[in-house]
Design a protein around this motif. Structure first.
Motif, mmCIF file in Angstrom:
data_model
loop_
_atom_site.group_PDB
_atom_site.id
_atom_site.type_symbol
_atom_site.label_atom_id
_atom_site.label_comp_id
_atom_site.label_asym_id
_atom_site.label_seq_id
_atom_site.Cartn_x
_atom_site.Cartn_y
_atom_site.Cartn_z
ATOM 1 N N VAL A 70 0.852 -1.182 0.000
ATOM 2 C CA VAL A 70 0.000 0.000 0.000
ATOM 3 C C VAL A 70 0.886 1.230 0.000
ATOM 4 O O VAL A 70 1.753 1.390 0.859
ATOM 5 C CB VAL A 70 -0.928 0.011 1.234
ATOM 6 N N VAL A 71 0.682 2.101 -0.975
ATOM 7 C CA VAL A 71 1.476 3.320 -1.088
ATOM 8 C C VAL A 71 0.539 4.502 -0.889
ATOM 9 O O VAL A 71 -0.495 4.602 -1.532
ATOM 10 C CB VAL A 71 2.161 3.413 -2.470
ATOM 11 N N LEU A 72 0.910 5.394 -0.010
ATOM 12 C CA LEU A 72 0.094 6.578 0.248
ATOM 13 C C LEU A 72 0.229 7.565 -0.902
ATOM 14 O O LEU A 72 1.254 7.601 -1.579
ATOM 15 C CB LEU A 72 0.532 7.236 1.552
ATOM 16 N N PRO A 73 -0.790 8.376 -1.118
ATOM 17 C CA PRO A 73 -0.677 9.371 -2.188
ATOM 18 C C PRO A 73 0.404 10.397 -1.863
ATOM 19 O O PRO A 73 0.740 10.628 -0.710
ATOM 20 C CB PRO A 73 -2.061 10.015 -2.230
ATOM 21 N N GLU A 74 0.925 11.033 -2.903
ATOM 22 C CA GLU A 74 1.997 12.003 -2.743
ATOM 23 C C GLU A 74 1.520 13.208 -1.940
ATOM 24 O O GLU A 74 0.417 13.705 -2.146
ATOM 25 C CB GLU A 74 2.459 12.471 -4.127
#
Length: 133
Positions: A70-74
């Motif tokens: 899971v990658v958080l938004p920039e």
């Protein structure tokens, strides 16, 4: 010991304990034994041992199950003055700079470092010798 068994019977979650064995052992607490003290505890513990169920095995999360994919938004912070707090901070910084420059100009020394160095050079060179000592 009786309180613990009563608490186990009245517990809302009774996982991990065979309640049939606990119910069978509870009446034996009221019966006096021939030897008191530690032997009563041992007798009750040996009767309660079958009531304990084996621990549930839990599989550990591995790979994508751990949530590491899971990658958080920039994060894009706002640029410039976006609210009154930013404007106040910018104004107070400008005021501090202005006050600092004004005080530095008003309280500057009468004799500067450059004039002291110039005077030292003029004293060190004599017209007769033409060289510094």
């Amino acid at each position: 010991m009786r309180e613990k068994l009563d608490d186990a019977v009245g517990a809302p979650i009774q996982e991990g304990v065979d309640m049939a064995v606990v119910e069978r052992v509870r009446p034996s607490l009221d019966q006096p034994s021939a030897v008191s003290g530690e032997s009563d505890r041992e007798r009750i513990a040996s009767q309660l041992q079958p009531a304990l169920l084996p621990a549930v095995t839990v599989t550990m999360a591995t790979g994508a199950d751990t949530g590491t994919t899971v990658v958080l938004p920039e994060l894009k912070p706002a640029r410039g003055v976006t609210d009154p707090g930013d404007a106040g901070l910018l104004g107070s910084a400008a005021l501090a700079i202005g006050v600092g420059v004004t005080l530095a100009y008003r309280w500057r020394p009468a004799v500067t470092v450059a004039s002291l160095r110039r005077a030292e050079r003029e004293e060190a060179v004599t017209p007769e010798e033409g060289v510094r000592p």
